[in-house]
Design an enzyme around this catalytic site. Structure first.
Site, PDB file in Angstrom:
ATOM      1  N   GLU A 112      29.520 -39.614  14.324  1.00  0.00           N
ATOM      2  CA  GLU A 112      29.317 -38.257  13.567  1.00  0.00           C
ATOM      3  C   GLU A 112      29.955 -38.354  12.124  1.00  0.00           C
ATOM      4  O   GLU A 112      29.981 -39.479  11.493  1.00  0.00           O
ATOM      5  CB  GLU A 112      29.741 -37.145  14.253  1.00  0.00           C
ATOM      6  N   ASP A 124      23.586 -27.165  19.519  1.00  0.00           N
ATOM      7  CA  ASP A 124      24.675 -28.343  19.572  1.00  0.00           C
ATOM      8  C   ASP A 124      25.958 -27.608  19.639  1.00  0.00           C
ATOM      9  O   ASP A 124      26.197 -26.373  19.523  1.00  0.00           O
ATOM     10  CB  ASP A 124      24.282 -29.218  18.257  1.00  0.00           C
TER      11      ASP A 124
HETATM   12  C1  BGC Z   1      26.241 -33.947  18.735  1.00  0.00           C
HETATM   13  C2  BGC Z   1      25.387 -34.152  19.449  1.00  0.00           C
HETATM   14  C3  BGC Z   1      25.743 -34.274  21.078  1.00  0.00           C
HETATM   15  C4  BGC Z   1      26.568 -33.020  21.401  1.00  0.00           C
HETATM   16  C5  BGC Z   1      27.251 -33.316  22.667  1.00  0.00           C
HETATM   17  C6  BGC Z   1      27.289 -32.920  19.009  1.00  0.00           C
HETATM   18  O1  BGC Z   1      28.517 -33.043  18.271  1.00  0.00           O
HETATM   19  O2  BGC Z   1      25.715 -33.430  17.364  1.00  0.00           O
HETATM   20  O3  BGC Z   1      24.435 -35.101  19.195  1.00  0.00           O
HETATM   21  O4  BGC Z   1      24.653 -34.384  21.866  1.00  0.00           O
HETATM   22  O5  BGC Z   1      27.754 -33.025  20.601  1.00  0.00           O
HETATM   23  O6  BGC Z   1      28.380 -34.323  22.858  1.00  0.00           O
HETATM   24  C1  BGC Z   2      31.441 -34.060  19.736  1.00  0.00           C
HETATM   25  C2  BGC Z   2      31.557 -34.171  21.301  1.00  0.00           C
HETATM   26  C3  BGC Z   2      32.994 -34.648  21.332  1.00  0.00           C
HETATM   27  C4  BGC Z   2      33.717 -33.643  20.749  1.00  0.00           C
HETATM   28  C5  BGC Z   2      35.250 -34.256  20.587  1.00  0.00           C
HETATM   29  C6  BGC Z   2      31.923 -33.249  19.062  1.00  0.00           C
HETATM   30  O1  BGC Z   2      31.687 -32.781  17.810  1.00  0.00           O
HETATM   31  O2  BGC Z   2      29.972 -34.070  19.571  1.00  0.00           O
HETATM   32  O3  BGC Z   2      30.773 -34.916  22.016  1.00  0.00           O
HETATM   33  O4  BGC Z   2      33.411 -34.620  22.735  1.00  0.00           O
HETATM   34  O5  BGC Z   2      33.380 -33.483  19.274  1.00  0.00           O
HETATM   35  O6  BGC Z   2      35.754 -32.759  20.577  1.00  0.00           O
END
Ligand code: BGC
Ligand code: BGC
Length: 827
Positions: free
Chosen positions: A515, A314
Site C-alpha cells: 500500500e 475497504d
Molecule cells: C486494502 C485492500 C485489502 C484490505 C483487507 C485494505 O487496506 O486496500 O486491498 O483487501 O485492506 O486487508
Molecule cells: C491493511 C490491512 C492490514 C492493516 C494493518 C490495512 O491498511 O489493508 O490488511 O492488516 O492495514 O493494520
C-alpha cells in the site's frame, strides 16, 4: 464545506452539481450477470429475510477483523463477515499455518451457526487477501505478484493459478479472497502497482475474467463455487490505479471517459464471469470518495453493469467520506455499499447503523436489498450446507494441498513465463551450468525479497528464509542446477568469492512494501544508495561478466545498472519458486536451452526517473528472446531528478536526522541546541548527547538526562500528514539501546504545532528490555492520535524524554511495521 453539503443533500444532487463528477451511465459498457432467474434461491432468501430481526439484518452488513472480534461477538451481533487483514493472524501471532487458520475458522463457524438463541443460523463469510497464492499461510505456494504475471500474457496460466490458490485457501477453512486486483496502474510511483497486472486495460480485462473463473470455477459447471473454490473479489472500484501522482488512496483527476476506457476495463469481464463480490476503492474521483459515489456504485456498477453480487467496502475506507467516521456512515450504505469493512470499528458501526435504519436514515428497502445480496452470495457459495470448515474435503489433509508439488510446479512455470530479458550483450545468456558461477547481491538468497508485500505479513517485512518452508531462493535454485550439471556455484551476497568465477549473477532490488508504504516521489531506485551498482561494477572490474537480476514490483529507473551489467533480467517479484529463474538462465547439462525467455513487458520501462516521459526506454510488449542476438547500446544516465528527496517515513538514520529534518536538544529551561552534530549538551546541562558506534563509527547517539524536563526532538522542515499511516496501523519504530534506566518515566512523542502533541509512555516497555542490547521499539501511530496528536500536521515526528539518570542510545527512527517490542496504547 463538502462535508456539510454531502450530509444534508441527496448525494446525486451534490455530484450532479459538479461537471467533473457528472456520470452518464449510458456511456458505460454494459455487462451481463450470468445467473438465470432462480425462484428457488429467491424463495430461500426471502424466507430467511422474513424471519430476521432488524438487528440481525444490520449485523449482516458488517465485516470485522479477527484481531478485534471474537466468536462470541459474532454469536451476539450476528455479523455477516469477518476478515483477516494483512497483519491479523490467529491469536495475534506474526504468522500462521493451516492448522491455526482451521481452528479459527471452526470457532467462528460454530458461533455463526449456533442456534441456542432460537435465531436463524447464517454462515459467515471469511475473507482474506490471497493475492499471490494463499500468502498469509506458512508453507503456501507463493505465486509471482501480478505485475510479474502480466508479462506472461497467458490467461490460461492465470486461470490455473486462481484454481490452485482457491484450493489452498479452502484447505484452511476460508471461503473468500480479496482478489483479483484489476487496477490499471498508470503511474508506477503508486506502491500498489505490483498488485495490478498491467498498465494496459486490454490485458487487465483478459486476466480479470481468467482469475475470477480460476478462483470461483466457471459459472454453469459443477465446479462453480464447489468446495475447492472460493468467492472472488474484483477490486478496487474504481480508478485506484489512476490517482494523481500515483498516490495511494488519492484522487483520480481524470475524465469520465478515461475512467471508462482505462480503469473500468476489468469489471465487465469479471461480472460476466460471475464475480460474487466487488470491493470499493479507498480513492476518490475528482474529489469525491468512491465509497460515497452513488452514481458510480449504484447507477453504473449495479444497474448499467448489472452487478448483482455484494459490494464490500475497504478497510475503514467509509470513514474517509466527509460527514462519516469509521463507526458511522449511512452515506456509504445509501450510496450502494452492501457491507462495510469495519475491522476495529464494527461495534460502533453496528450501533449507529441500527439506529439509522430505525430512524429511516437508511431506508428499510436498502437494508433488505443489501441483506439479500449478501445471502444470495452465501447460498451460491454453498455455505449453508458446507459444514464445519475443518471437515470439508480439502481441509482434511491441508498438507496435501498447501504448497503441493503440483502447485509449486505451476508457480515455477509462472516464474519462467514472467521474466523479461532487457539486455543480453554478447549473448552472455544462457549460462553454461558446467562453469563456475557466483550468485551475489542482497537478493541472492532472500525469499522475502522475492515475494514482496502481502507475504505472511502485511508489508512482507520482518521475515527470513526459515519462515518459508518448501520455498527456494533464486540463488539456491541456481546452485542446485549448477551442481547437478557438474559445475560450481556459490552464493556470496557481498560478492566476495573463494574462487574467481567465470560469471556472476547479481540479484538485487526493492525491499518489500505494501500500500502507501511503497509510494515513491519519482522512479529512482534507492536514491542515495548505490551499493548494488558498485557491486556490479566491482565484479566487472575484475573481468567477471555480470548478469543482473532485478527484483521489483514495478519498472524503475536503473539505466546505470543496465549499462554496468552485460545482461539484465527484470524478474519482478517472483514468489516462492526461485528455481524458475535458473530454469531460464541456465542451459541444460547437455547444452540445450530448455526454456527460452517468454515475458513481454506489461508495463513500459522508464527512460528517466521522471514519470510519464515519452518515449519509454523499453515499450510495452518489449522482451528479448535468446535468438535475438541484439546488442543494447549504452543508455543515457541522466535521471532527470535533482537534489535529495525528503522522506515522510525516515527521521533519524545512523544517528543523524534524515534529509529534510533537523534535530535538537531542548533543555529543562526550554533552550534549544542543535543536535545535527555528533555531540552536544544543553546550556543547563539537563541533556547530553554523545556519539557511539553501533554498526559503524559514530552511527548512533547516546542521550543522558539529568532532568525529566529535557528532551530530544526531530523537526520536519514542513509538517507531515501521517493520517493514512495512522489508519493503516503503522508504527513509529526506534532502534535503541537502554544503557541506564533508574525510573519508568521515559516517553516518546509527536509534536503537531504550538501546544499540540501526543506523548506515549515508554517506561514499562523499556523496563522489560535487556540493558545494553539493541532493540526496535515500535509505538502504533494511533497511540499518538489517542494521546492528542493531530496526525494531519506533524512537525516534530520524534521526541524522546526520560527521567534524571536515564541513558538511551538511538540509532534509527522511522515508520515501519516490524519491531521487537510493540508498545500497547494506554486505554
Ligand atoms: C486494502 C485492500 C485489502 C484490505 C483487507 C485494505 O487496506 O486496500 O486491498 O483487501 O485492506 O486487508
Ligand atoms: C491493511 C490491512 C492490514 C492493516 C494493518 C490495512 O491498511 O489493508 O490488511 O492488516 O492495514 O493494520
Amino acid at each position: 464545506m463538502l462535508a456539510a453539503t454531502l450530509s444534508c443533500l441527496p448525494l446525486a444532487v451534490a455530484i450532479a452539481g459538479s461537471p467533473a463528477t457528472a456520470v452518464h451511465p449510458d456511456r458505460w459498457p454494459s455487462a451481463h450477470w450470468p445467473f438465470p432467474a432462480d425462484p428457488a434461491l429467491e424463495h430461500k432468501v426471502a424466507g430467511l429475510i422474513a424471519k430476521m430481526t432488524v438487528e440481525e439484518k444490520v449485523g449482516q452488513l458488517i465485516q470485522a477483523d479477527i484481531l478485534s472480534v471474537t466468536p462470541d461477538d459474532v454469536r451476539k451481533y450476528h455479523l455477516g463477515a469477518i476478515l483477516a487483514g494483512g497483519n491479523s493472524k490467529p491469536g495475534g501471532a506474526l504468522t500462521a499455518d493451516a492448522k491455526q487458520w482451521l481452528a479459527l475458522s471452526d470457532a467462528f463457524y460454530r458461533a455463526a451457526m449456533d442456534r441456542h438463541d432460537g435465531r436463524p443460523a447464517i454462515p459467515l463469510l471469511f475473507g482474506i487477501d490471497a493475492v499471490h497464492g494463499h500468502n498469509n499461510t506458512v508453507g503456501a505456494t507463493l505465486f509471482p505478484q501480478n505485475s510479474a504475471l502480466g508479462n506472461a500474457r497467458d490467461p490460461e496460466l492465470i486461470r490455473q493459478i486462481g484454481a490452485a490458490t482457491a484450493a489452498e485457501v479452502r484447505a484452511t477453512g476460508i471461503n473468500w479472497t480479496f482478489a483479483p486486483t484489476i487496477a490499471v496502474p498508470q503511474d508506477v510511483r503508486w506502491g500498489r502497482s505490483y498488485e495490478g497486472y498491467s498498465q494496459d486495460p486490454k490485458l487487465v480485462a483478459e486476466y480479470s475474467r481468467a482469475m475470477v473463473e480460476g478462483l470461483q470455477g466457471r459459472v454453469g459447471t459443477p465446479q462453480f463455487l464447489d468446495n475447492a473454490h472460493v468467492i472472488a473479489t474484483a477490486k478496487h472500484f474504481l480508478g485506484d490505479g489512476g490517482t494523481k501522482d500515483g498516490k495511494d488512496q488519492g484522487d483520480a483527476e481524470i475524465s469520465e471517459q478515461q475512467l471508462i476506457d482505462i480503469h473500468a476495463a476489468g469489471y465487465p469481464p469479471a461480472i460476466d464471469a460471475g464475480v460474487q463480490t466487488i470491493m470499493a476503492s479507498f480513492s476518490s474521483w475528482n474529489g469525491v470518495k468512491m465509497h460515497g459515489n452513488k452514481a458510480l456504485l449504484t447507477d453504473v456498477l449495479k444497474q448499467r453493469m448489472d452487478f448483482q453480487g455484494l459490494l464490500v467496502g475497504d478497510w475503514n475506507a467509509h470513514g474517509q467520506i466527509p460527514g462519516c467516521s469509521n463507526t458511522d456512515c449511512p452515506i456509504a450504505y445509501n450510496a450502494g455499499m452492501d457491507m462495510l469493512m469495519a475491522p476495529d470499528s464494527w461495534k460502533g458501526l453496528y450501533e449507529h447503523t441500527l439506529a439509522e435504519v430505525k430512524s429511516g436514515t437508511i431506508p428499510m428497502a436498502r437494508l433488505d436489498d443489501a441483506v439479500a445480496r449478501i445471502l444470495r452470495v452465501k447460498f451460491r457459495a454453498g455455505l449453508f450446507t458446507a459444514g464445519l470448515p475443518s471437515a470439508q474435503p480439502l481441509a482434511r489433509h491441508p498438507d496435501r494441498v498447501i504448497g503441493s508439488p503440483a502447485h509449486r510446479a505451476l508457480a515455477r512455470r509462472a516464474v519462467r513465463e514472467s521474466l523479461v530479458l532487457l539486455k543480453n550483450n554478447g549473448g552472455l545468456l544462457p549460462l553454461d551450468p558446467r562453469k563456475r558461477i557466483l550468485v551475489a547481491g542482497e537478493g541472492a538468497d532472500n525469499i522475502s525479497r522475492q515475494c514482496g508485500g502481502w507475504t505472511l505479513t502485511w508489508q512482507g517485512t520482518g521475515l527470513n528464509n526459515k519462515d518459508f518452508p518448501g520455498a527456494q531462493s533464486i540463488g539456491a535454485g541456481i546452485v542446485a542446477q549448477v551442481k547437478a550439471a557438474g559445475g560450481h556455484a556459490e552464493i556470496a551476497t557481498d560478492g566476495h568469492y573463494t574462487h574467481k568465477p567465470d560469471v556472476a549473477v547479481v540479484v538485487f532490488g526493492e525491499d518489500p512494501y505494501a500500500e502507501f508504504q511503497g509510494d515513491l516521489p519519482n522512479l529512482l531506485y534507492r536514491p542515495g544508495d548505490d551499493h548494488d551498482l558498485e557491486l556490479i561494477r566491482q565484479l566487472k572490474a575484475q573481468g567477471i561478466p555480470v548478469v543482473a537480476v532485478f527484483l521489483s514490483g514495478r519498472p524503475l529507473w536503473v539505466n546505470r545498472e543496465i549499462n554496468a551489467a552485460d545482461a539484465f533480467v527484470a524478474a519482478w517479484l517472483p514468489g516462492s519458486e526461485g528455481e524458475g529463474v535458473a530454469d531460464v538462465l541456465l542451459r541444460t547439462r547437455d547444452g540445450r536451452i530448455a526454456h527460452d525467455f517468454h515475458g513481454r513487458l506489461a508495463y513500459a520501462w522508464p527512460r528517466t526517473a521522471l514519470p510519464g516521459q515519452a518515449p519509454p526506454q523499453f515499450p510495452l510488449g518489449y522482451g528479448l528472446r535468446y535468438a535475438d542476438h541484439a546488442t543494447l547500446p549504452p543508455l543515457p544516465e541522466v535521471s532527470g531528478i535533482h537534489g535529495e528527496q525528503v522522506s515522510v517515513g525516515n527521521y533519524l538514520e545512523r544517528g543523524k536526522p534524515a534529509h529534510g529534518y533537523t534535530a535538537s536538544l531542548v533543555g529543562a529551561d526550554g533552550d534549544l541546541v542543535s543536535a545535527d552534530v555528533s555531540s552536544a549538551t544543553t546550556g543547563d546541562h539537563s541533556l547530553r548527547m554523545s556519539a557511539i558506534d553501533f554498526h559503524a563509527q559514530e552511527d548512533s547517539r547516546r542521550l543522558a538526562w539529568t532532568s525529566a524536563r529535557a528532551r530530544f526532538t526531530v523537526q520536519a522542515r514542513s509538517p507531515l500528514d501521517l493520517d493514512r499511516q495512522t489508519n493503516g496501523d503503522v508504527l513509529l519504530v526506534t532502534t535503541l539501546r537502554v544503557d541506564a534506566l533508574p525510573g519508568a518515566d521515559a516517553w516518546v512523542g509527536l509534536g503537531c504545532g504550538h501546544g499540540c502533541q501526543g506523548r506515549v509512555s515508554l517506561g514499562p516497555t523499556l523496563a522489560g528490555l535487556p540493558q545494553g542490547q539493541w532493540k526496535r521499539v515500535g509505538v502504533p501511530l494511533k497511540c499518538f492520535r489517542a494521546a492528542g496528536a493531530d496526525m494531519h500536521h506533524i512537525d516534530r515526528p520524534f521526541e524522546l524524554g526520560a527521567g534524571a539518570g536515564t541513558a538511551l542510545t538511538v540509532f534509527r527512527v522511522a515508520l515501519g511495521t516490524d519491531a521487537d517490542q510493540v508498545v500497547r496504547c494506554p486505554r
